[in-house]
Design an enzyme around this catalytic site. Structure first.
Site, PDB file in Angstrom:
ATOM      1  N   HIS A  94      25.324  12.721   5.153  1.00 54.18           N
ATOM      2  CA  HIS A  94      24.683  12.056   4.048  1.00 54.18           C
ATOM      3  C   HIS A  94      25.968  11.065   3.639  1.00 54.18           C
ATOM      4  O   HIS A  94      26.914  11.465   3.489  1.00 54.18           O
ATOM      5  CB  HIS A  94      24.556  13.047   2.852  1.00 54.18           C
ATOM      6  N   ASN A 142      18.293  10.168   1.757  1.00 53.05           N
ATOM      7  CA  ASN A 142      17.873  10.379   0.147  1.00 53.05           C
ATOM      8  C   ASN A 142      18.973   9.720  -0.930  1.00 53.05           C
ATOM      9  O   ASN A 142      20.058  10.545  -1.370  1.00 53.05           O
ATOM     10  CB  ASN A 142      18.338  12.104  -0.200  1.00 53.05           C
ATOM     11  N   HIS A 182      13.254  19.586   6.040  1.00 56.11           N
ATOM     12  CA  HIS A 182      13.915  20.420   5.103  1.00 56.11           C
ATOM     13  C   HIS A 182      13.115  21.520   4.982  1.00 56.11           C
ATOM     14  O   HIS A 182      12.366  21.290   3.624  1.00 56.11           O
ATOM     15  CB  HIS A 182      14.658  19.702   4.075  1.00 56.11           C
ATOM     16  N   ASP A 227      25.478  18.701   8.123  1.00 56.06           N
ATOM     17  CA  ASP A 227      24.960  18.385   6.547  1.00 56.06           C
ATOM     18  C   ASP A 227      26.092  18.058   5.860  1.00 56.06           C
ATOM     19  O   ASP A 227      26.056  18.621   4.633  1.00 56.06           O
ATOM     20  CB  ASP A 227      24.157  19.862   5.981  1.00 56.06           C
ATOM     21  N   HIS A 239      30.101  15.184  -2.486  1.00 53.42           N
ATOM     22  CA  HIS A 239      29.788  14.982  -4.044  1.00 53.42           C
ATOM     23  C   HIS A 239      31.256  14.803  -4.923  1.00 53.42           C
ATOM     24  O   HIS A 239      31.981  15.448  -4.469  1.00 53.42           O
ATOM     25  CB  HIS A 239      29.156  16.228  -4.590  1.00 53.42           C
ATOM     26  N   PHE A 255      24.163  20.618  -4.935  1.00 50.93           N
ATOM     27  CA  PHE A 255      24.133  21.471  -3.748  1.00 50.93           C
ATOM     28  C   PHE A 255      24.890  20.477  -2.691  1.00 50.93           C
ATOM     29  O   PHE A 255      24.547  19.350  -2.579  1.00 50.93           O
ATOM     30  CB  PHE A 255      22.674  21.734  -3.502  1.00 50.93           C
ATOM     31  N   GLY A 256      25.635  21.309  -1.881  1.00 54.25           N
ATOM     32  CA  GLY A 256      26.236  20.563  -0.665  1.00 54.25           C
ATOM     33  C   GLY A 256      27.766  20.590  -0.556  1.00 54.25           C
ATOM     34  O   GLY A 256      28.593  20.784  -1.699  1.00 54.25           O
TER      35      GLY A 256
END
Ligand code: DOR
Ligand code: ZN
Length: 436
Positions: free
Chosen positions: A72, A104, A188, A315, A319, A333-334
């Site tokens: 991401h 996303n 996903h 992945d 954040h 999440f993440g």
């Protein structure tokens, strides 16, 4: 342009142990790179032609450049978490020469214009960026995007990652279109109808912490459905992102046995940690899919070893602090992952579980290259792109999140000791990262 940039760039990597699983090469060799291509591989001291620069790789592993299928990068629109420049700098220090970035973003990468924007040189990427476009408009799960148009401008796959393509008819249509134009759909796999308000895996650990848990079935049911759908359309390509359960692996194995074009990836955190590692309410252990049981973790290790899994993918999900240093249930999440992937793979998979280095390299190179058809990458054949990862499989080091190249530091691995460290990352024949 300076005269230097006009000169044909050449680099001779000398005396390393070259491991290229696709070409079945494993031995001490020299590798000559020129004009962005691999031009020769040969016994040490025997490669002719010389080069402007030399790289002493004695004692090191020289591998095809690592490819991360699931990153991401947060642009457009969320540059406070990460930018294409900062995310690819983190990729380079993690040994990745190519990354596939997820759609996303804000707005969602659902149009040829935005896919083109991501690929523009002004973004400042230091490694190759291959965009994954959205599978449905705004990733709302209702109306498919124009796969053909997205493929034409350089998207390598479609996905609504962050969420599933939940509707069965939509998924069926996506796989039909996938078969028509030979384009992978990345799922996903999460039945979000039964994971609402859940923030970790369902089990003893969630009970102890008093948190709502996601069941294994929430992943496995969607994987099972989609593998069955993929079998119905000859040529449809289904890639399952971040598989985290033993149950889902059974469906993947069935699909592969039945010759469906099904592939899957596993993340370093899912093969290294379990839900029992979530002590307290540290949201750096919160990601989706969540950390699972030790039985699931063990099944992932076996599937990584036996060939069921096609790729290790980080992945990498950066954040900001304010999204993580809050109550576990409210946190995003993440976790970040680009800079700890190789260290975890060697420390956990190679040293603890005896998976050969050659297989680990395959999971970082030819495996992912095949999933999204990155031609000329993932192997060191004559004429391949000169993308290489050079690492020291014995080097012990401590990961310090504060020194990460990523804009965000949301990792559960801060302060962890690893064996296996990236020494240099080479993209298009140029050393773009070198360990201090
Ligand atoms: O943990 C996750 N983070 N899982 C996802 O599916 C999305 C990702 C994100 O974008 O932060
Ligand atoms: Zn996802």
């Amino acid at each position: 342009m300076s005269t230097k940039e006009h000169k044909p760039a050449s680099l001779l990597i000398r005396g390393g142990r070259v491991i290229d699983p696709l070409a079945r090469v494993d031995g001490l060799m020299d590798v000559l790179l020129r004009d962005g291509q691999v031009v020769e591989l040969g016994p040490v001291g025997k490669v002719r032609g010389g080069a402007e620069e030399n790289f002493d790789a004695r004692g090191l592993i020289v591998a095809p450049g690592f490819i991360d299928l699931h990153v991401h990068l947060r642009e457009p629109g969320q540059s406070y978490k990460e930018t294409i420049a900062s995310g690819t700098a983190a990729a380079a220090s993690g040994g990745f020469t190519s990354v596939c970035c997820m759609p996303n973003t804000t707005p969602v990468l659902d149009s040829p214009e935005w896919v083109t924007w991501v690929r523009q040189p002004q973004r400042g990427a230091v490694v190759n960026v291959f965009p994954v476009a959205a599978a449905t408009q705004a990733s709302k799960g209702a109306v498919l995007t124009d796969f053909r148009a997205l493929q034409r401008v350089g998207a390598v796959a479609v996905s609504d990652d962050g969420k599933p393509v939940l509707n069965e008819t939509t998924m069926r249509d996506a796989l039909r279109a996938s078969a028509e134009i030979n384009f992978p759909v990345i799922q996903h796999a999460e039945d979000t109808r039964i994971t609402q308000n859940c923030s970790m895996n369902e089990g003893r650990a969630s009970f102890r912490l008093g948190l709502r848990g996601m069941t294994i079935a929430a992943e496995a049911a969607i994987v099972d459905r989609d593998v069955q759908l993929a079998q119905q359309f000859n040529g449809a390509r289904l890639h399952l992102a971040h598989v985290s359960t033993a149950e889902a692996l059974k469906s993947v194995r069935r699909g592969k046995r039945n010759r469906a074009r099904v592939t899957c990836e596993v993340t370093p955190h899912h093969f290294s940690l379990t839900d029992a590692d979530i002590r307290g309410y540290d949201a750096n252990f919160k990601m989706n899919p969540p950390l699972r049981s030790s039985e699931d973790r063990q099944a992932l290790v076996e599937a990584l070893s036996d060939g069921t899994v096609d790729a290790i993918a980080s992945d990498h999900a950066p954040h900001a602090l304010h999204e993580k240093i809050i109550e576990f249930e409210r946190a995003a999440f993440g976790i970040t992952g680009l800079e700890t992937a190789l260290g975890l793979a060697i420390t956990v998979l190679h040293l603890r579980h005896q998976i050969p280095l050659e297989r680990i390299i395959e999971l970082f190179t030819s495996g992912p290259a095949r999933v999204v058809d990155l031609r000329g990458r993932g192997a060191l054949l004559r004429g391949s792109h000169a993308d290489l990862t050079i690492f020291d499989p014995k080097k012990r080091w401590t990961f310090e999140a504060a020194k990460s190249r990523s804009k965000s530091h949301n990792t559960p691995f801060d302060g962890w000791q690893f064996t296996g460290k990236v020494v240099a990352t080479i993209v298009s024949g140029k050393v773009i990262y070198r360990a201090a």
